[in-house]
Each structure stands twice: as structure tokens, then as C-alpha cells.
Design a protein around this motif. Structure first.
Motif, PDB file in Angstrom:
ATOM      1  N   MET A  33       0.843  -1.190   0.000  1.00  0.00           N
ATOM      2  CA  MET A  33       0.000   0.000   0.000  1.00  0.00           C
ATOM      3  C   MET A  33       0.880   1.242   0.000  1.00  0.00           C
ATOM      4  N   GLY A  34       0.317   2.317  -0.514  1.00  0.00           N
ATOM      5  CA  GLY A  34       1.077   3.559  -0.539  1.00  0.00           C
ATOM      6  C   GLY A  34       0.196   4.761  -0.299  1.00  0.00           C
ATOM      7  N   TRP A  35       0.815   5.807   0.171  1.00  0.00           N
ATOM      8  CA  TRP A  35       0.191   7.128   0.265  1.00  0.00           C
ATOM      9  C   TRP A  35       0.948   8.054  -0.682  1.00  0.00           C
ATOM     10  N   PHE A  36       0.186   8.744  -1.499  1.00  0.00           N
ATOM     11  CA  PHE A  36       0.737   9.727  -2.417  1.00  0.00           C
ATOM     12  C   PHE A  36       0.073  11.067  -2.137  1.00  0.00           C
ATOM     13  N   ARG A  37       0.650  12.123  -2.655  1.00  0.00           N
ATOM     14  CA  ARG A  37       0.015  13.423  -2.527  1.00  0.00           C
ATOM     15  C   ARG A  37       0.253  14.234  -3.796  1.00  0.00           C
ATOM     16  N   GLN A  38      -0.674  15.144  -4.008  1.00  0.00           N
ATOM     17  CA  GLN A  38      -0.561  16.009  -5.183  1.00  0.00           C
ATOM     18  C   GLN A  38      -0.957  17.418  -4.777  1.00  0.00           C
ATOM     19  N   ALA A  39      -0.015  18.303  -4.852  1.00  0.00           N
ATOM     20  CA  ALA A  39      -0.267  19.709  -4.584  1.00  0.00           C
ATOM     21  C   ALA A  39      -0.709  20.380  -5.874  1.00  0.00           C
ATOM     22  N   THR A  40      -1.368  21.491  -5.748  1.00  0.00           N
ATOM     23  CA  THR A  40      -1.871  22.212  -6.910  1.00  0.00           C
ATOM     24  C   THR A  40      -0.728  22.558  -7.853  1.00  0.00           C
ATOM     25  N   GLY A  41      -0.898  22.170  -9.109  1.00  0.00           N
ATOM     26  CA  GLY A  41       0.100  22.478 -10.109  1.00  0.00           C
ATOM     27  C   GLY A  41       1.322  21.591 -10.106  1.00  0.00           C
ATOM     28  N   LYS A  42       1.313  20.559  -9.271  1.00  0.00           N
ATOM     29  CA  LYS A  42       2.469  19.665  -9.184  1.00  0.00           C
ATOM     30  C   LYS A  42       2.061  18.237  -9.509  1.00  0.00           C
ATOM     31  N   GLY A  54       3.701  -5.829   6.114  1.00  0.00           N
ATOM     32  CA  GLY A  54       4.021  -4.573   6.763  1.00  0.00           C
ATOM     33  C   GLY A  54       5.430  -4.469   7.309  1.00  0.00           C
ATOM     34  N   ARG A  55       6.317  -5.373   6.897  1.00  0.00           N
ATOM     35  CA  ARG A  55       7.666  -5.362   7.465  1.00  0.00           C
ATOM     36  C   ARG A  55       8.560  -4.302   6.850  1.00  0.00           C
ATOM     37  N   SER A  56       8.249  -3.885   5.629  1.00  0.00           N
ATOM     38  CA  SER A  56       9.110  -2.925   4.928  1.00  0.00           C
ATOM     39  C   SER A  56       8.351  -1.647   4.631  1.00  0.00           C
ATOM     40  N   THR A  57       9.028  -0.529   4.800  1.00  0.00           N
ATOM     41  CA  THR A  57       8.428   0.765   4.501  1.00  0.00           C
ATOM     42  C   THR A  57       9.416   1.638   3.724  1.00  0.00           C
ATOM     43  N   ARG A  58       8.875   2.603   3.038  1.00  0.00           N
ATOM     44  CA  ARG A  58       9.682   3.584   2.313  1.00  0.00           C
ATOM     45  C   ARG A  58       9.042   4.950   2.525  1.00  0.00           C
ATOM     46  N   TYR A  59       9.868   5.991   2.567  1.00  0.00           N
ATOM     47  CA  TYR A  59       9.377   7.345   2.767  1.00  0.00           C
ATOM     48  C   TYR A  59      10.052   8.308   1.808  1.00  0.00           C
ATOM     49  N   ALA A  60       9.301   9.323   1.419  1.00  0.00           N
ATOM     50  CA  ALA A  60       9.904  10.426   0.674  1.00  0.00           C
ATOM     51  C   ALA A  60      10.848  11.179   1.607  1.00  0.00           C
ATOM     52  N   ASP A  61      11.904  11.704   1.039  1.00  0.00           N
ATOM     53  CA  ASP A  61      12.871  12.453   1.852  1.00  0.00           C
ATOM     54  C   ASP A  61      12.198  13.616   2.576  1.00  0.00           C
ATOM     55  N   ARG A  66       9.101  12.483  10.034  1.00  0.00           N
ATOM     56  CA  ARG A  66       7.832  13.123  10.407  1.00  0.00           C
ATOM     57  C   ARG A  66       6.626  12.248  10.113  1.00  0.00           C
ATOM     58  N   ALA A  67       6.807  11.237   9.282  1.00  0.00           N
ATOM     59  CA  ALA A  67       5.679  10.418   8.852  1.00  0.00           C
ATOM     60  C   ALA A  67       5.902   8.960   9.221  1.00  0.00           C
ATOM     61  N   THR A  68       4.802   8.285   9.500  1.00  0.00           N
ATOM     62  CA  THR A  68       4.832   6.846   9.760  1.00  0.00           C
ATOM     63  C   THR A  68       3.662   6.203   9.054  1.00  0.00           C
ATOM     64  N   ILE A  69       3.955   5.243   8.202  1.00  0.00           N
ATOM     65  CA  ILE A  69       2.899   4.472   7.560  1.00  0.00           C
ATOM     66  C   ILE A  69       2.761   3.147   8.292  1.00  0.00           C
ATOM     67  N   SER A  70       1.521   2.720   8.461  1.00  0.00           N
ATOM     68  CA  SER A  70       1.268   1.457   9.136  1.00  0.00           C
ATOM     69  C   SER A  70       0.000   0.850   8.549  1.00  0.00           C
ATOM     70  N   ARG A  71      -0.238  -0.392   8.888  1.00  0.00           N
ATOM     71  CA  ARG A  71      -1.434  -1.052   8.383  1.00  0.00           C
ATOM     72  C   ARG A  71      -1.982  -1.998   9.439  1.00  0.00           C
ATOM     73  N   ASP A  72      -3.308  -2.093   9.461  1.00  0.00           N
ATOM     74  CA  ASP A  72      -4.016  -3.052  10.311  1.00  0.00           C
ATOM     75  C   ASP A  72      -4.636  -4.066   9.372  1.00  0.00           C
ATOM     76  N   ILE A 102       5.368  -6.628  -2.509  1.00  0.00           N
ATOM     77  CA  ILE A 102       6.655  -5.961  -2.310  1.00  0.00           C
ATOM     78  C   ILE A 102       6.459  -4.451  -2.261  1.00  0.00           C
ATOM     79  N   VAL A 103       7.089  -3.808  -1.298  1.00  0.00           N
ATOM     80  CA  VAL A 103       6.964  -2.357  -1.197  1.00  0.00           C
ATOM     81  C   VAL A 103       7.528  -1.713  -2.458  1.00  0.00           C
ATOM     82  N   THR A 104       6.816  -0.712  -2.961  1.00  0.00           N
ATOM     83  CA  THR A 104       7.232  -0.046  -4.186  1.00  0.00           C
ATOM     84  C   THR A 104       6.977   1.447  -4.078  1.00  0.00           C
ATOM     85  N   THR A 105       7.891   2.220  -4.644  1.00  0.00           N
ATOM     86  CA  THR A 105       7.754   3.673  -4.645  1.00  0.00           C
ATOM     87  C   THR A 105       7.311   4.191  -6.007  1.00  0.00           C
TER      88      THR A 105
END
Length: 123
Positions: A33-42, A54-61, A66-72, A102-105
Motif C-alpha cells: 500500500m502507498g500514500w501519495f500526494r498532489q499539490a496544486t500544479g504539481k 508490513g515489514r518494509s516501509t519507504r518514505y519520501a525524503d 515526520r511520517a509513519t505508515i502502518s497497516r491493520d 513488495i513495497v514499491t515507490t
């Protein structure tokens, strides 16, 4: 597979929030699973990703530390906890499900997308 994101809203800089994404209509098991974001114009960008189960995670720099992804996995829900919010975190946040464990970015590895929840951070 339907994904329903919630938890966005107006926040002050420095606040914390937790986004939730409930998955229904199909199997949650086996999907990264992933969380993405989109700002206006980007372009849409990855915030965080998590493997199955849920053993592996990846984060944007930009959100590391500041962020933690988790799953139930019993509740078919994935979460994004964000702390020390900044105005540049303002965006529509989307949850997405990959068809691999597999975790993917990579954005195009995600086949299912939620409708997005708006997070606005004021300074």
C-alpha cells in the motif's frame, strides 16, 4: 477494490494528523500500500509505502522522520501519521494499492486508488 481515504482537513503548522484508508470490495491481503500526494500544479508524488504484511516501509525524503505508515491487516486499513506539519505538506492525499506484496515507490505499480483527502496546513 475500493479505497476510502479520510482524516484530512485544515491544520496548523506543527500539528499532527492521521490519515486512514479503508479497503473494501476485494482482498487487502497480499497488497503493498502507498500514500501519495498532489499539490496544486504539481505532479503526484509518493509520501510513504508499506509492504504486505508490513515489514518494509519507504518514505519520501521530505517526510522522513515526520511520517509513519502502518497497516491493520485485520481491519483492511492503512494509516499515515504525519507530525510537525508544514505548509508545504498541503496537498490532496491519496491512498493506493499495488498488486504486489513488495513495497514499491513507483506510481504506476499501484493499480487501485482512493478518491483523495485534502490536507491544508496553514502557517
Amino acid at each position: 477494490v475500493q479505497l476510502q481515504a479520510s482524516g484530512g482537513g485544515l491544520q496548523q503548522a506543527g500539528d499532527s494528523l492521521r490519515l486512514s484508508c479503508a479497503v473494501s470490495g476485494g482482498t487487502f491481503r497480499g497488497y503493498a500500500m502507498g500514500w501519495f500526494r498532489q499539490a496544486t500544479g504539481k505532479e503526484r508524488e509518493l509520501v510513504a509505502a508499506i509492504s504486505w504484511p508490513g515489514r518494509s516501509t519507504r518514505y519520501a525524503d521530505s517526510v522522513k522522520g515526520r511520517a509513519t505508515i502502518s497497516r491493520d491487516n485485520d481491519k483492511n486499513t492503512v494509516f499515515l501519521q504525519m507530525n510537525s506539519l508544514k505548509p508545504e505538506d498541503t496537498a490532496v492525499y491519496y491512498c493506493a494499492a499495488s498488486t504486489s506484496a513488495i513495497v514499491t515507490t513507483t506510481l504506476n505499480h499501484y493499480a487501485y486508488w482512493g478518491q483523495g483527502t485534502l490536507v491544508t496546513v496553514s502557517s
